[in-house]
Design a protein around this motif. Structure first.
Motif, PDB file in Angstrom:
ATOM      1  N   SER A  28       0.650  -1.283   0.031  1.00 58.55           N
ATOM      2  CA  SER A  28       0.065  -0.163  -0.129  1.00 58.55           C
ATOM      3  C   SER A  28       0.719   1.333  -0.051  1.00 58.55           C
ATOM      4  O   SER A  28       0.327   2.164  -0.247  1.00 58.55           O
ATOM      5  CB  SER A  28      -0.818   0.060   1.164  1.00 58.55           C
ATOM      6  OG  SER A  28      -0.395  -0.064   2.303  1.00 58.55           O
ATOM      7  N   GLY A  61      -2.497  -6.814  -8.187  1.00 53.92           N
ATOM      8  CA  GLY A  61      -2.629  -5.506  -8.076  1.00 53.92           C
ATOM      9  C   GLY A  61      -1.393  -4.743  -7.917  1.00 53.92           C
ATOM     10  O   GLY A  61      -1.363  -3.672  -8.122  1.00 53.92           O
ATOM     11  N   VAL A  62      -0.268  -5.519  -7.329  1.00 50.19           N
ATOM     12  CA  VAL A  62       0.842  -4.888  -7.043  1.00 50.19           C
ATOM     13  C   VAL A  62       2.055  -5.710  -7.844  1.00 50.19           C
ATOM     14  O   VAL A  62       3.188  -6.052  -7.102  1.00 50.19           O
ATOM     15  CB  VAL A  62       1.218  -4.642  -5.718  1.00 50.19           C
ATOM     16  CG1 VAL A  62       0.290  -3.608  -5.271  1.00 50.19           C
ATOM     17  CG2 VAL A  62       1.017  -5.746  -4.902  1.00 50.19           C
ATOM     18  N   GLU A  63       1.878  -6.238  -9.116  1.00 53.16           N
ATOM     19  CA  GLU A  63       2.637  -7.200  -9.491  1.00 53.16           C
ATOM     20  C   GLU A  63       4.101  -6.776  -9.667  1.00 53.16           C
ATOM     21  O   GLU A  63       4.973  -7.591  -9.844  1.00 53.16           O
ATOM     22  CB  GLU A  63       1.970  -7.588 -10.886  1.00 53.16           C
ATOM     23  CG  GLU A  63       0.929  -8.464 -10.849  1.00 53.16           C
ATOM     24  CD  GLU A  63      -0.455  -7.608 -10.749  1.00 53.16           C
ATOM     25  OE1 GLU A  63      -1.468  -8.201 -10.797  1.00 53.16           O
ATOM     26  OE2 GLU A  63      -0.394  -6.370 -10.788  1.00 53.16           O
ATOM     27  N   ASP A 115      -5.331   1.325  -0.542  1.00 55.78           N
ATOM     28  CA  ASP A 115      -5.031   1.302  -2.071  1.00 55.78           C
ATOM     29  C   ASP A 115      -5.996   0.781  -2.616  1.00 55.78           C
ATOM     30  O   ASP A 115      -6.703  -0.403  -2.276  1.00 55.78           O
ATOM     31  CB  ASP A 115      -3.643   0.255  -2.476  1.00 55.78           C
ATOM     32  CG  ASP A 115      -3.343  -0.116  -3.625  1.00 55.78           C
ATOM     33  OD1 ASP A 115      -4.144   0.737  -4.479  1.00 55.78           O
ATOM     34  OD2 ASP A 115      -2.411  -0.696  -3.871  1.00 55.78           O
ATOM     35  N   THR A 116      -6.690   1.725  -3.405  1.00 53.77           N
ATOM     36  CA  THR A 116      -7.948   1.362  -4.278  1.00 53.77           C
ATOM     37  C   THR A 116      -8.095   0.119  -4.977  1.00 53.77           C
ATOM     38  O   THR A 116      -9.036  -0.443  -5.408  1.00 53.77           O
ATOM     39  CB  THR A 116      -8.679   2.611  -4.931  1.00 53.77           C
ATOM     40  OG1 THR A 116      -7.426   2.715  -5.786  1.00 53.77           O
ATOM     41  CG2 THR A 116      -8.688   3.695  -4.092  1.00 53.77           C
ATOM     42  N   ARG A 117      -6.652  -0.341  -5.428  1.00 51.29           N
ATOM     43  CA  ARG A 117      -6.611  -1.519  -6.320  1.00 51.29           C
ATOM     44  C   ARG A 117      -6.835  -2.646  -5.438  1.00 51.29           C
ATOM     45  O   ARG A 117      -7.122  -3.916  -5.956  1.00 51.29           O
ATOM     46  CB  ARG A 117      -5.264  -1.749  -6.934  1.00 51.29           C
ATOM     47  CG  ARG A 117      -4.856  -0.382  -7.839  1.00 51.29           C
ATOM     48  CD  ARG A 117      -3.318  -0.648  -8.327  1.00 51.29           C
ATOM     49  NE  ARG A 117      -2.570  -0.196  -7.149  1.00 51.29           N
ATOM     50  CZ  ARG A 117      -1.233  -0.316  -7.231  1.00 51.29           C
ATOM     51  NH1 ARG A 117      -0.640  -0.531  -8.256  1.00 51.29           N
ATOM     52  NH2 ARG A 117      -0.722  -0.374  -5.914  1.00 51.29           N
ATOM     53  N   ARG A 118      -6.632  -2.617  -4.198  1.00 53.90           N
ATOM     54  CA  ARG A 118      -6.734  -3.697  -3.121  1.00 53.90           C
ATOM     55  C   ARG A 118      -7.537  -3.312  -1.839  1.00 53.90           C
ATOM     56  O   ARG A 118      -7.009  -3.447  -0.647  1.00 53.90           O
ATOM     57  CB  ARG A 118      -5.393  -4.340  -2.710  1.00 53.90           C
ATOM     58  CG  ARG A 118      -4.594  -4.709  -4.042  1.00 53.90           C
ATOM     59  CD  ARG A 118      -3.101  -5.022  -3.760  1.00 53.90           C
ATOM     60  NE  ARG A 118      -2.744  -5.869  -2.426  1.00 53.90           N
ATOM     61  CZ  ARG A 118      -2.315  -6.832  -2.516  1.00 53.90           C
ATOM     62  NH1 ARG A 118      -2.170  -7.412  -3.620  1.00 53.90           N
ATOM     63  NH2 ARG A 118      -2.062  -7.598  -1.536  1.00 53.90           N
ATOM     64  N   CYS A 142      -3.036   7.508  -3.832  1.00 54.33           N
ATOM     65  CA  CYS A 142      -3.399   7.714  -5.105  1.00 54.33           C
ATOM     66  C   CYS A 142      -2.390   7.061  -6.186  1.00 54.33           C
ATOM     67  O   CYS A 142      -1.633   7.972  -6.753  1.00 54.33           O
ATOM     68  CB  CYS A 142      -3.975   8.938  -5.479  1.00 54.33           C
ATOM     69  SG  CYS A 142      -5.288   9.519  -4.398  1.00 54.33           S
ATOM     70  N   ALA A 146      -4.397   3.684 -10.867  1.00 50.93           N
ATOM     71  CA  ALA A 146      -5.340   3.227  -9.953  1.00 50.93           C
ATOM     72  C   ALA A 146      -6.883   3.813 -10.010  1.00 50.93           C
ATOM     73  O   ALA A 146      -6.923   4.865 -10.245  1.00 50.93           O
ATOM     74  CB  ALA A 146      -4.836   3.217  -8.309  1.00 50.93           C
ATOM     75  N   PRO A 147      -7.990   3.129  -9.856  1.00 43.07           N
ATOM     76  CA  PRO A 147      -9.209   3.721  -9.966  1.00 43.07           C
ATOM     77  C   PRO A 147      -9.281   4.687  -8.655  1.00 43.07           C
ATOM     78  O   PRO A 147      -8.645   4.990  -7.349  1.00 43.07           O
ATOM     79  CB  PRO A 147      -9.982   2.723  -9.195  1.00 43.07           C
ATOM     80  CG  PRO A 147      -9.271   1.256  -9.730  1.00 43.07           C
ATOM     81  CD  PRO A 147      -7.979   1.728  -9.301  1.00 43.07           C
ATOM     82  N   ARG A 148     -10.029   6.211  -9.018  1.00 47.49           N
ATOM     83  CA  ARG A 148      -9.728   7.173  -8.024  1.00 47.49           C
ATOM     84  C   ARG A 148     -11.275   7.256  -7.647  1.00 47.49           C
ATOM     85  O   ARG A 148     -12.301   7.039  -8.414  1.00 47.49           O
ATOM     86  CB  ARG A 148      -9.731   8.523  -8.782  1.00 47.49           C
ATOM     87  CG  ARG A 148      -8.220   8.367  -9.548  1.00 47.49           C
ATOM     88  CD  ARG A 148      -7.250   8.687  -8.391  1.00 47.49           C
ATOM     89  NE  ARG A 148      -5.870   8.384  -8.944  1.00 47.49           N
ATOM     90  CZ  ARG A 148      -5.025   9.525  -8.901  1.00 47.49           C
ATOM     91  NH1 ARG A 148      -5.192  10.573  -8.313  1.00 47.49           N
ATOM     92  NH2 ARG A 148      -3.794   9.190  -9.345  1.00 47.49           N
TER      93      ARG A 148
END
Length: 196
Positions: A28, A61-63, A115-118, A142, A146-148
């Protein structure tokens, strides 16, 4: 090192040092946040991700993540002549959460880095602090691409109490990180003032 609680800080004229936890899910941005704002070289306990973490640590999401904190991060920032913050970044993987209670001793409060991805990774972190009565703010890191979402949308998604501040931030940016930290300190002192 002795950390002051918020009641002592509010009534004292002496310089104070406060302990803040920086927590959040795996990847994150906790290490980045501590490093972006620390006025001393941050202490880090990062190790490279290895084959042993495959199947244990999800990198969905954090590859691109190549390292992970295995104990803690540490940094310091002086916000004013009367106030210095000592930042303790926690490891994100749940197998290291046994250290969290020890790191929480004497802490004023915590920043939950989301973290909006996770976003679901934030639920157990928030639960941890709510169960222990530890005041916290949620800072949405942000990430590029990533999605906002608006802070109100994140608050609703995480089912937060309306009293818990949610702020957007860029953990790489010193001023953004300072804003997150001052939001936490203000939140805790305001809550203490209303409790009396």
């Amino acid at each position: 090192m002795v950390f002051r609680d918020s009641e002592t800080l509010a009534s004292s004229q002496e310089p104070a040092s406060l302990k803040i936890l920086i927590a959040g899910g795996f990847g994150s941005g906790k290490t980045t946040l501590v490093g972006s704002v620390s006025e001393v070289r941050p202490f880090r306990t990062e190790e490279s991700l290895s084959d042993r973490s495959v199947g244990v640590d999800s990198t969905a999401g954090v590859e691109a993540k190549r390292t992970t904190t295995v104990a803690m991060d540490f940094g310091r920032i002086t916000l004013s002549p009367r106030l210095a913050l000592y930042l303790f970044g926690t490891p994100g993987q749940d197998r290291f959460w046994f250290m969290w209670d020890e790191l929480m001793r004497g802490a004023l409060g915590a920043v939950v880095l989301a973290d909006t991805r996770r976003l679901p990774d934030s639920f157990p972190v928030i639960d941890h602090f709510e169960q222990r009565g530890t005041p916290f703010v949620v800072a949405v890191n942000c990430f590029d691409g990533a999605p906002r979402y608006l802070p109100e949308e994140v608050s609703d998604a995480l089912e937060l109490s309306p009293s818990v501040p949610v702020v957007l931030c860029d953990a790489r940016d010193r001023e953004s990180t300072k804003y997150v930290l001052t939001t936490l300190v203000t939140h805790v002192l305001t809550a203490k003032a209303h409790a009396h």
